[in-house]
Design a protein around this motif. Structure first.
Motif, PDB file in Angstrom:
ATOM      1  N   ASP A   1       5.667   0.036   5.393  1.00 54.43           N
ATOM      2  CA  ASP A   1       4.550  -0.668   4.770  1.00 54.43           C
ATOM      3  C   ASP A   1       3.284   0.186   4.750  1.00 54.43           C
ATOM      4  O   ASP A   1       2.534   0.159   3.773  1.00 54.43           O
ATOM      5  CB  ASP A   1       4.279  -1.993   5.476  1.00 54.43           C
ATOM      6  N   ASP A   2       3.045   0.946   5.811  1.00 56.04           N
ATOM      7  CA  ASP A   2       1.877   1.832   5.828  1.00 56.04           C
ATOM      8  C   ASP A   2       1.983   2.894   4.736  1.00 56.04           C
ATOM      9  O   ASP A   2       0.993   3.227   4.084  1.00 56.04           O
ATOM     10  CB  ASP A   2       1.734   2.517   7.187  1.00 56.04           C
ATOM     11  N   ALA A   3       3.190   3.420   4.536  1.00 53.61           N
ATOM     12  CA  ALA A   3       3.385   4.490   3.552  1.00 53.61           C
ATOM     13  C   ALA A   3       3.395   3.968   2.117  1.00 53.61           C
ATOM     14  O   ALA A   3       2.824   4.598   1.222  1.00 53.61           O
ATOM     15  CB  ALA A   3       4.689   5.236   3.843  1.00 53.61           C
ATOM     16  N   TYR A   4       4.056   2.832   1.880  1.00 54.50           N
ATOM     17  CA  TYR A   4       4.288   2.396   0.513  1.00 54.50           C
ATOM     18  C   TYR A   4       3.662   1.053   0.152  1.00 54.50           C
ATOM     19  O   TYR A   4       3.734   0.635  -1.007  1.00 54.50           O
ATOM     20  CB  TYR A   4       5.797   2.360   0.227  1.00 54.50           C
TER      21      TYR A   4
ATOM     22  N   LYS B   1       5.311   9.242  -5.921  1.00 56.02           N
ATOM     23  CA  LYS B   1       5.732   7.946  -5.357  1.00 56.02           C
ATOM     24  C   LYS B   1       4.650   7.296  -4.513  1.00 56.02           C
ATOM     25  O   LYS B   1       4.918   6.541  -3.613  1.00 56.02           O
ATOM     26  CB  LYS B   1       7.026   8.093  -4.534  1.00 56.02           C
ATOM     27  N   ARG B   2       3.410   7.593  -4.816  1.00 57.83           N
ATOM     28  CA  ARG B   2       2.261   6.963  -4.187  1.00 57.83           C
ATOM     29  C   ARG B   2       1.199   6.772  -5.265  1.00 57.83           C
ATOM     30  O   ARG B   2       1.096   7.585  -6.182  1.00 57.83           O
ATOM     31  CB  ARG B   2       1.686   7.836  -3.080  1.00 57.83           C
ATOM     32  N   VAL B   3       0.411   5.743  -5.136  1.00 58.09           N
ATOM     33  CA  VAL B   3      -0.631   5.485  -6.125  1.00 58.09           C
ATOM     34  C   VAL B   3      -1.596   6.661  -6.149  1.00 58.09           C
ATOM     35  O   VAL B   3      -2.090   7.088  -5.106  1.00 58.09           O
ATOM     36  CB  VAL B   3      -1.375   4.173  -5.796  1.00 58.09           C
TER      37      VAL B   3
ATOM     38  N   LYS C   1      10.422  -6.631  -1.576  1.00 55.43           N
ATOM     39  CA  LYS C   1       9.346  -6.073  -2.373  1.00 55.43           C
ATOM     40  C   LYS C   1       9.938  -5.441  -3.624  1.00 55.43           C
ATOM     41  O   LYS C   1      11.033  -4.923  -3.596  1.00 55.43           O
ATOM     42  CB  LYS C   1       8.594  -5.023  -1.571  1.00 55.43           C
ATOM     43  N   CYS C   2       9.176  -5.471  -4.684  1.00 52.12           N
ATOM     44  CA  CYS C   2       9.685  -4.950  -5.948  1.00 52.12           C
ATOM     45  C   CYS C   2       8.704  -3.927  -6.505  1.00 52.12           C
ATOM     46  O   CYS C   2       7.521  -4.186  -6.613  1.00 52.12           O
ATOM     47  CB  CYS C   2       9.858  -6.091  -6.936  1.00 52.12           C
ATOM     48  N   SER C   3       9.215  -2.762  -6.836  1.00 56.04           N
ATOM     49  CA  SER C   3       8.361  -1.732  -7.400  1.00 56.04           C
ATOM     50  C   SER C   3       8.820  -1.285  -8.768  1.00 56.04           C
ATOM     51  O   SER C   3       8.102  -0.590  -9.458  1.00 56.04           O
ATOM     52  CB  SER C   3       8.335  -0.505  -6.478  1.00 56.04           C
ATOM     53  N   GLY C   4      10.020  -1.636  -9.168  1.00 53.09           N
ATOM     54  CA  GLY C   4      10.570  -1.128 -10.413  1.00 53.09           C
ATOM     55  C   GLY C   4      11.160   0.259 -10.254  1.00 53.09           C
ATOM     56  O   GLY C   4      11.608   0.869 -11.198  1.00 53.09           O
ATOM     57  N   GLU C   5      11.154   0.790  -9.069  1.00 49.03           N
ATOM     58  CA  GLU C   5      11.620   2.139  -8.772  1.00 49.03           C
ATOM     59  C   GLU C   5      12.824   2.095  -7.847  1.00 49.03           C
ATOM     60  O   GLU C   5      12.946   2.914  -6.950  1.00 49.03           O
ATOM     61  CB  GLU C   5      10.494   2.915  -8.075  1.00 49.03           C
TER      62      GLU C   5
ATOM     63  N   TYR D   1       3.244  -0.813  -3.674  1.00 51.53           N
ATOM     64  CA  TYR D   1       3.770  -2.123  -4.033  1.00 51.53           C
ATOM     65  C   TYR D   1       2.652  -3.066  -4.462  1.00 51.53           C
ATOM     66  O   TYR D   1       2.818  -3.848  -5.399  1.00 51.53           O
ATOM     67  CB  TYR D   1       4.541  -2.743  -2.859  1.00 51.53           C
ATOM     68  N   PHE D   2       1.514  -3.006  -3.800  1.00 47.88           N
ATOM     69  CA  PHE D   2       0.382  -3.862  -4.154  1.00 47.88           C
ATOM     70  C   PHE D   2      -0.070  -3.596  -5.584  1.00 47.88           C
ATOM     71  O   PHE D   2      -0.252  -4.521  -6.381  1.00 47.88           O
ATOM     72  CB  PHE D   2      -0.782  -3.643  -3.176  1.00 47.88           C
ATOM     73  N   VAL D   3      -0.249  -2.324  -5.926  1.00 46.23           N
ATOM     74  CA  VAL D   3      -0.714  -1.962  -7.271  1.00 46.23           C
ATOM     75  C   VAL D   3       0.322  -2.349  -8.324  1.00 46.23           C
ATOM     76  O   VAL D   3      -0.018  -2.934  -9.361  1.00 46.23           O
ATOM     77  CB  VAL D   3      -1.049  -0.453  -7.356  1.00 46.23           C
ATOM     78  N   LEU D   4       1.590  -2.047  -8.073  1.00 45.38           N
ATOM     79  CA  LEU D   4       2.629  -2.384  -9.051  1.00 45.38           C
ATOM     80  C   LEU D   4       2.758  -3.895  -9.233  1.00 45.38           C
ATOM     81  O   LEU D   4       2.950  -4.370 -10.354  1.00 45.38           O
ATOM     82  CB  LEU D   4       3.962  -1.764  -8.644  1.00 45.38           C
TER      83      LEU D   4
END
Length: 137
Positions: free
Chosen positions: A46-49, A93-95, A1-5, A53-56
């Protein structure tokens, strides 16, 4: 997964994985299996982040695909709401957001900016740099 973070999520992921492996091992009496890890660490991560990842990923697909979309993104960044949501999301670190009325207005602004961006932006140029490519060989 890629978040840029990268660094934050890599460190958080490593810590979460280690904590779950220690828990699964029960003081060294059991070796964790792939299934154990998927049911514990990966599910919790996955539950936490997952939403982040979906939004990013969606932002990247919508706004980084061509010049028109990038122009729309730049225009949206003038919005105080976008700036606050972005700052809060990076900080926690959360939407963030959670203001349905402002989120709905942002959707309308996004569509408007995309239409304007596509209408006004120059087409993407073909990239070719044979001199630089030869240096790398």
């Amino acid at each position: 997964k890629c978040s840029g973070e990268g660094i934050y999520f890599a460190a958080k992921s490593g810590r979460m994985a280690a904590e779950e492996i220690v828990e699964i091992m029960k003081s060294g009496s059991k070796l964790p299996t792939q299934q154990d890890i998927e049911k514990t660490y990966i599910k919790k991560y996955d539950d936490a982040y997952g939403p982040t990842y979906f939004v990013l990923d969606a932002l990247q697909k919508v706004f980084y695909s061509n010049n028109g979309a990038r122009e729309a993104f730049v225009e949206l960044c003038n919005s105080k709401y976008v700036q606050q949501v972005t700052f809060d999301s990076y900080l926690y670190k959360r939407v963030q957001g959670n203001n349905p009325l402002d989120d709905l207005k942002l959707l309308g602004e996004t569509i408007g900016c995309l239409i304007k961006g596509y209408a006004n932006a120059k087409p993407d140029a073909e990239f070719s740099n044979p001199v630089e490519s030869k240096k790398r060989l």
